[in-house]
Design an enzyme around this catalytic site. Structure first.
Site, PDB file in Angstrom:
ATOM      1  N   GLY A  12       0.668  -1.172   0.380  1.00  9.54           N
ATOM      2  CA  GLY A  12       0.229  -0.429   0.376  1.00  9.54           C
ATOM      3  C   GLY A  12       0.621   1.511  -0.330  1.00  9.54           C
ATOM      4  O   GLY A  12       0.890   2.182  -0.331  1.00  9.54           O
ATOM      5  N   ALA A 160       8.340  -6.336  -7.138  1.00 13.83           N
ATOM      6  CA  ALA A 160       9.173  -7.530  -5.875  1.00 13.83           C
ATOM      7  C   ALA A 160      10.428  -6.500  -4.914  1.00 13.83           C
ATOM      8  O   ALA A 160       9.752  -5.748  -5.014  1.00 13.83           O
ATOM      9  CB  ALA A 160      10.385  -7.906  -6.433  1.00 13.83           C
ATOM     10  N   GLU A 161      10.719  -7.022  -3.493  1.00 16.52           N
ATOM     11  CA  GLU A 161      10.822  -6.558  -2.690  1.00 16.52           C
ATOM     12  C   GLU A 161      12.178  -6.058  -3.508  1.00 16.52           C
ATOM     13  O   GLU A 161      12.796  -6.912  -3.799  1.00 16.52           O
ATOM     14  CB  GLU A 161      10.345  -6.742  -0.706  1.00 16.52           C
ATOM     15  N   LYS A 264      18.039 -18.965 -10.540  1.00 16.07           N
ATOM     16  CA  LYS A 264      19.318 -18.862  -9.441  1.00 16.07           C
ATOM     17  C   LYS A 264      19.313 -19.608  -8.111  1.00 16.07           C
ATOM     18  O   LYS A 264      18.673 -19.749  -7.699  1.00 16.07           O
ATOM     19  CB  LYS A 264      19.882 -17.111  -8.652  1.00 16.07           C
ATOM     20  N   VAL A 267      19.893 -20.788  -1.246  1.00 21.74           N
ATOM     21  CA  VAL A 267      19.872 -21.829   0.038  1.00 21.74           C
ATOM     22  C   VAL A 267      18.437 -21.905   0.527  1.00 21.74           C
ATOM     23  O   VAL A 267      17.548 -22.369   0.976  1.00 21.74           O
ATOM     24  CB  VAL A 267      19.828 -20.958   0.998  1.00 21.74           C
ATOM     25  N   PHE A 269      14.529 -20.389  -1.473  1.00 21.51           N
ATOM     26  CA  PHE A 269      13.263 -18.946  -1.413  1.00 21.51           C
ATOM     27  C   PHE A 269      12.412 -18.264  -0.531  1.00 21.51           C
ATOM     28  O   PHE A 269      12.182 -19.462   0.277  1.00 21.51           O
ATOM     29  CB  PHE A 269      11.791 -18.790  -2.931  1.00 21.51           C
ATOM     30  N   CYS A 273       5.313 -13.715   0.361  1.00 20.16           N
ATOM     31  CA  CYS A 273       4.213 -14.390  -0.635  1.00 20.16           C
ATOM     32  C   CYS A 273       4.607 -15.237  -1.886  1.00 20.16           C
ATOM     33  O   CYS A 273       3.883 -16.294  -1.094  1.00 20.16           O
ATOM     34  CB  CYS A 273       4.728 -12.801  -2.008  1.00 20.16           C
TER      35      CYS A 273
HETATM   36  N1  LIG Z   1       5.174  -7.766   0.059  1.00 15.65           N
HETATM   37  C1  LIG Z   1       5.175  -7.644  -0.911  1.00 15.65           C
HETATM   38  O1  LIG Z   1       5.506  -7.760  -1.433  1.00 15.65           O
HETATM   39  C2  LIG Z   1       3.699  -7.965  -2.021  1.00 15.65           C
HETATM   40  C3  LIG Z   1       4.068  -7.946  -3.384  1.00 15.65           C
HETATM   41  C4  LIG Z   1       2.609  -8.048  -4.464  1.00 15.65           C
HETATM   42  C5  LIG Z   1       1.291  -7.846  -3.700  1.00 15.65           C
HETATM   43  N2  LIG Z   1       1.730  -8.704  -1.883  1.00 15.65           N
HETATM   44  C6  LIG Z   1      -0.376  -8.294  -1.157  1.00 15.65           C
HETATM   45  O2  LIG Z   1      -0.017  -7.201  -0.817  1.00 15.65           O
HETATM   46  C7  LIG Z   1      -1.518  -7.127   0.331  1.00 15.65           C
HETATM   47  C8  LIG Z   1      -1.200  -6.809   1.493  1.00 15.65           C
HETATM   48  O3  LIG Z   1       1.010  -7.425   1.292  1.00 15.65           O
HETATM   49  P1  LIG Z   1       1.737  -6.251   2.188  1.00 15.65           P
HETATM   50  O4  LIG Z   1       3.225  -6.766   2.469  1.00 15.65           O
HETATM   51  O5  LIG Z   1       2.187  -4.664   1.951  1.00 15.65           O
HETATM   52  O6  LIG Z   1       1.301  -6.451   3.801  1.00 15.65           O
HETATM   53  P2  LIG Z   1       1.956  -5.710   5.121  1.00 15.65           P
HETATM   54  O7  LIG Z   1       1.827  -6.591   6.258  1.00 15.65           O
HETATM   55  O8  LIG Z   1       2.808  -4.963   4.892  1.00 15.65           O
HETATM   56  O9  LIG Z   1       0.584  -3.965   5.114  1.00 15.65           O
HETATM   57  C9  LIG Z   1      -1.012  -4.178   5.903  1.00 15.65           C
HETATM   58  C10 LIG Z   1      -1.450  -3.539   6.489  1.00 15.65           C
HETATM   59  O10 LIG Z   1      -2.800  -3.169   6.436  1.00 15.65           O
HETATM   60  C11 LIG Z   1      -3.115  -2.451   7.411  1.00 15.65           C
HETATM   61  N3  LIG Z   1      -4.275  -2.706   7.698  1.00 15.65           N
HETATM   62  C12 LIG Z   1      -4.824  -4.001   8.824  1.00 15.65           C
HETATM   63  N4  LIG Z   1      -6.271  -4.395   8.447  1.00 15.65           N
HETATM   64  C13 LIG Z   1      -7.080  -2.931   8.472  1.00 15.65           C
HETATM   65  C14 LIG Z   1      -8.087  -1.759   8.452  1.00 15.65           C
HETATM   66  N5  LIG Z   1      -8.912  -2.641   8.707  1.00 15.65           N
HETATM   67  N6  LIG Z   1      -7.788  -0.897   7.731  1.00 15.65           N
HETATM   68  C15 LIG Z   1      -6.955   0.105   6.972  1.00 15.65           C
HETATM   69  N7  LIG Z   1      -6.109  -0.951   6.902  1.00 15.65           N
HETATM   70  C16 LIG Z   1      -5.877  -2.189   7.480  1.00 15.65           C
HETATM   71  C17 LIG Z   1      -1.916  -3.791   8.422  1.00 15.65           C
HETATM   72  O11 LIG Z   1      -1.699  -2.459   9.523  1.00 15.65           O
HETATM   73  C18 LIG Z   1      -1.133  -3.525   7.746  1.00 15.65           C
HETATM   74  O12 LIG Z   1      -0.001  -1.951   7.946  1.00 15.65           O
HETATM   75  C19 LIG Z   1      -0.982  -9.012   0.901  1.00 15.65           C
HETATM   76  O13 LIG Z   1      -2.232 -10.044   0.685  1.00 15.65           O
HETATM   77  C20 LIG Z   1      -0.169  -9.699  -0.458  1.00 15.65           C
HETATM   78  O14 LIG Z   1       0.301 -10.475  -0.783  1.00 15.65           O
HETATM   79  C21 LIG Z   1       2.385  -8.201  -1.136  1.00 15.65           C
HETATM   80  O1  LIG Z   2      16.369 -16.558  -8.729  1.00 14.07           O
HETATM   81  C1  LIG Z   2      16.095 -16.606  -7.587  1.00 14.07           C
HETATM   82  C2  LIG Z   2      15.097 -15.535  -7.661  1.00 14.07           C
HETATM   83  C3  LIG Z   2      14.637 -15.454  -6.382  1.00 14.07           C
HETATM   84  N1  LIG Z   2      14.849 -16.514  -5.726  1.00 14.07           N
HETATM   85  C4  LIG Z   2      15.294 -15.797  -3.967  1.00 14.07           C
HETATM   86  O2  LIG Z   2      13.208 -15.584  -4.290  1.00 14.07           O
HETATM   87  C5  LIG Z   2      12.482 -14.938  -3.685  1.00 14.07           C
HETATM   88  C6  LIG Z   2      11.740 -14.412  -3.526  1.00 14.07           C
HETATM   89  O3  LIG Z   2      12.673 -12.924  -4.046  1.00 14.07           O
HETATM   90  P1  LIG Z   2      11.316 -12.151  -4.931  1.00 14.07           P
HETATM   91  O4  LIG Z   2      10.419 -12.957  -6.539  1.00 14.07           O
HETATM   92  O5  LIG Z   2      12.683 -11.733  -5.554  1.00 14.07           O
HETATM   93  O6  LIG Z   2      11.363 -11.104  -4.182  1.00 14.07           O
HETATM   94  P2  LIG Z   2       9.618 -10.983  -3.637  1.00 14.07           P
HETATM   95  O7  LIG Z   2       9.651  -9.570  -2.825  1.00 14.07           O
HETATM   96  O8  LIG Z   2       9.522 -12.424  -3.056  1.00 14.07           O
HETATM   97  O9  LIG Z   2       8.949 -10.301  -4.745  1.00 14.07           O
HETATM   98  C7  LIG Z   2       7.789 -11.824  -5.629  1.00 14.07           C
HETATM   99  O10 LIG Z   2       6.278 -12.331  -4.718  1.00 14.07           O
HETATM  100  C8  LIG Z   2       5.549 -10.170  -4.682  1.00 14.07           C
HETATM  101  C9  LIG Z   2       5.202 -10.799  -3.800  1.00 14.07           C
HETATM  102  O11 LIG Z   2       3.627 -11.130  -4.353  1.00 14.07           O
HETATM  103  C10 LIG Z   2       5.427 -10.304  -6.093  1.00 14.07           C
HETATM  104  O12 LIG Z   2       4.721  -9.339  -6.383  1.00 14.07           O
HETATM  105  C11 LIG Z   2       6.889 -10.456  -6.609  1.00 14.07           C
HETATM  106  O13 LIG Z   2       5.958 -10.727  -8.539  1.00 14.07           O
HETATM  107  C12 LIG Z   2       7.303 -11.874  -6.758  1.00 14.07           C
HETATM  108  O14 LIG Z   2       8.468 -12.114  -8.044  1.00 14.07           O
HETATM  109  C13 LIG Z   2      13.460 -14.420  -2.195  1.00 14.07           C
HETATM  110  O15 LIG Z   2      14.458 -15.098  -0.620  1.00 14.07           O
HETATM  111  C14 LIG Z   2      15.083 -14.544  -3.125  1.00 14.07           C
HETATM  112  O16 LIG Z   2      16.335 -14.741  -2.726  1.00 14.07           O
HETATM  113  C15 LIG Z   2      16.060 -17.026  -5.345  1.00 14.07           C
HETATM  114  O17 LIG Z   2      16.520 -18.277  -4.788  1.00 14.07           O
HETATM  115  N2  LIG Z   2      16.464 -17.402  -7.193  1.00 14.07           N
END
Ligand SMILES: NC(=O)c1ccc[n+]([C@@H]2O[C@H](COP(=O)([O-])OP(=O)(O)OC[C@H]3O[C@@H](n4cnc5c(N)ncnc54)[C@H](O)[C@@H]3O)[C@@H](O)[C@H]2O)c1
Ligand SMILES: O=c1ccn([C@@H]2O[C@H](COP(=O)(O)OP(=O)(O)O[C@H]3O[C@H](CO)[C@@H](O)[C@H](O)[C@H]3O)[C@@H](O)[C@H]2O)c(=O)[nH]1
Length: 459
Positions: A12, A160-161, A264, A267, A269, A273
């Site tokens: 968000g 991706a993070e 890659k 150890v 993933f 997610c």
């Molecule tokens: N982390 C990622 O890289 C990533 C990438 C793509 C998709 N997603 C998806 O996005 C979603 C959110 O993931 P995230 O990593 O941001 O989670 P997060 O836990 O970091 O954040 C979620 C936030 O929502 C808040 N929240 C909960 N209930 C609420 C409410 N009723 N009103 C307002 N706020 C409220 C929480 O306090 C928290 O701060 C998940 O479904 C996740 O699978 C995550």
């Molecule tokens: O070749 C590779 C690539 C990644 N990793 C590992 O896989 C994990 C996930 O990596 P990455 O996908 O880059 O990061 P995330 O932030 O988890 O992103 C994934 O998960 C997100 C949440 O759903 C999606 O939005 C993204 O598209 C998807 O890449 C990590 O531990 C990496 O070290 C490996 O071991 N080998």
């Protein structure tokens, strides 16, 4: 136009900051129930570490980007409401350990219904099981003022993070699912398309029906994780046969049908997610009566768990079958480089295994806090008498971590680890000095010349 987002987390916060940054005419308000998190978003110490995020937030915050705990006003004023709350794996009841816990999503729908006094577009940003939009629409309609229209869209996030800002500013694609069969649905889809079209090429914005969009997110993560488990399974075969997994990955990845990315070996993933979303997919397959499909995808997780425990077993067996009382330096704790996130990090599982074997862990990570490490390892910082935990030594400096260690394990691929002075590290370690490169990022020949015994993944 006014946009609001419920949930100021990893997704968000950065996604809304990017919309505000790219669309100065749109007012974007991010609301969260977690006051500490909102305070952090409003401070100089953002709650999320992402390269480039500070600049984007600073450019837009106070101009057209706002962080608040006042969700009522945010909902009332918004034309479009994104829902970006957590959807963790359920830990109780039916589907425990697999299904997504949708309680936070439903609470948001109930808030939106209660506080809206005009029609709105509601956007699923969270990752959700296919067909969740149907439930959302039912809750919205059952609890709102009669006559209001809520168009539910699915707009999953693929960032991706560690590369969130790059991914958000130049996404491979933006996916928007909606009710393609109705005029109101098509209009809602177009409204969201227009927001993204401020900076994303139109041909990269894909529109589909709701269920394709919801399902595509789970499938994208399943395919990505499957590639890692596939190459990790081959890494074990390489170790038995003299093949080199990086050479194999390169050789197969040059085939344009396979492609070079996500091959890659490691150890294992981690991250918040992959495991969660595959378990959710497995659950859905079981729920819809497809046990063979479920078993197929579950194997991706089984292989990942095996890879992590294989790594800790390798450390123990290499160190003459005992690490009891031995210092093991762990470099890296985050689940990947350039993030402070440790959710499902392989380091946590390997660390717990080694603690069970009575090792002393000396952990260094450039971004992860000691509090987080203790929490993940299920350890407290002090014993009952208030003395420091003797089994875990969190070190600010990698050289301090390695000093007096029997083994050194690379757990995260931080770039800074490649340039360490390994002669200095070697001089401070017990001999034989073992390196376990869980990310295959070090120059192993150079290490062997110094005198290290090197174990790498898939070599
Ligand atoms: N982390 C990622 O890289 C990533 C990438 C793509 C998709 N997603 C998806 O996005 C979603 C959110 O993931 P995230 O990593 O941001 O989670 P997060 O836990 O970091 O954040 C979620 C936030 O929502 C808040 N929240 C909960 N209930 C609420 C409410 N009723 N009103 C307002 N706020 C409220 C929480 O306090 C928290 O701060 C998940 O479904 C996740 O699978 C995550
Ligand atoms: O070749 C590779 C690539 C990644 N990793 C590992 O896989 C994990 C996930 O990596 P990455 O996908 O880059 O990061 P995330 O932030 O988890 O992103 C994934 O998960 C997100 C949440 O759903 C999606 O939005 C993204 O598209 C998807 O890449 C990590 O531990 C990496 O070290 C490996 O071991 N080998």
């Amino acid at each position: 136009m006014k946009i609001c987002c419920l949930g100021a987390g990893y997704v968000g916060g950065p996604t809304m900051a990017m919309i505000a940054y790219k669309c100065p005419d749109i007012t974007v308000t991010v609301a969260d129930i977690n006051e500490a998190r909102i305070n952090a978003w409003n401070s100089d110490e953002l709650p999320v570490f992402e390269p480039g995020l500070d600049e984007v937030v600073h450019a837009a915050r106070g101009r057209n980007l706002f962080f608040t705990t006042d969700k009522v006003t945010a909902i009332k004023e918004a034309d479009i409401i994104f829902v970006s709350v957590g959807t963790p794996t359920k830990t109780y009841g039916a589907g425990a350990g697999k299904a997504a816990d949708l309680k936070y999503i439903e609470l948001c729908a109930r808030d939106i219904a209660q506080y809206s006094d005009r029609s709105k577009i509601v956007v699923e940003k969270s990752t959700l099981p296919v067909r969740t939009a149907q439930g959302l629409k039912t809750v919205l309609e059952a609890n709102s003022t009669p006559g209001l229209d809520f168009q539910v869209l699915s707009n999953p996030e693929f960032l991706a993070e560690g590369t969130a800002i790059e991914d958000l500013s130049k996404p491979d694609r933006v996916l928007i699912g909606g009710d393609e069969d109705s005029e109101a649905g098509r209009k809602a889809i177009q409204t969201l398309v227009d927001v993204y079209a401020n900076w994303v090429d139109r041909d990269r914005i894909i529109t589909t029906n709701l269920w394709s969009s919801e399902l595509s997110k789970l499938v994208a993560n399943a395919f990505l994780a499957q590639r890692i488990s596939s190459i990790n399974s081959i890494s074990a075969l390489c170790e038995r046969t003299g093949a080199n997994v990086d050479q194999v990955a390169y050789a197969i990845g040059t085939d344009s049908r396979i492609g070079p990315k996500f091959l890659k070996a490691s150890v294992g993933f981690g991250g918040s997610c992959f495991q969660k979303d595959i378990l959710n997919l497995v659950y859905l397959c079981e729920y819809f009566g497809l046990p063979d499909v479920a078993a197929y995808w579950e194997q991706v997780i089984v292989m990942n768990d095996w890879q992590k425990s294989r790594f800790s077993q390798k450390i123990v067996s290499t160190l003459f079958n005992t690490v009891n009382g031995k210092r093991i330096a762990m470099l890296g704790f985050a689940f990947k480089k350039d993030t402070n996130d440790t959710r499902e990090t392989a380091a946590m599982y390997v660390g717990r295994d080694l603690l069970d074997e009575q090792a002393v862990l000396a952990i260094h990570d450039p971004k992860v806090s000691p509090e987080q490490m203790f929490k993940d390892l299920k350890e407290s910082r002090t014993d009952a008498d208030g003395n420091p935990n003797k089994q875990i030594d969190v070190c600010e400096d990698p050289y301090a971590a390695a000093k007096g260690a029997h083994g050194l394990a690379i757990m995260t691929e931080w770039d800074s680890f490649k340039d360490l002075d390994f002669q200095k590290i070697y001089d401070g370690m017990y001999k034989p000095a073992f390196v376990f490169d869980g990310r295959n990022i070090l120059d192993h020949e150079k290490l062997r010349k110094i005198g290290f015994e090197v174990f790498a993944i898939g070599r």
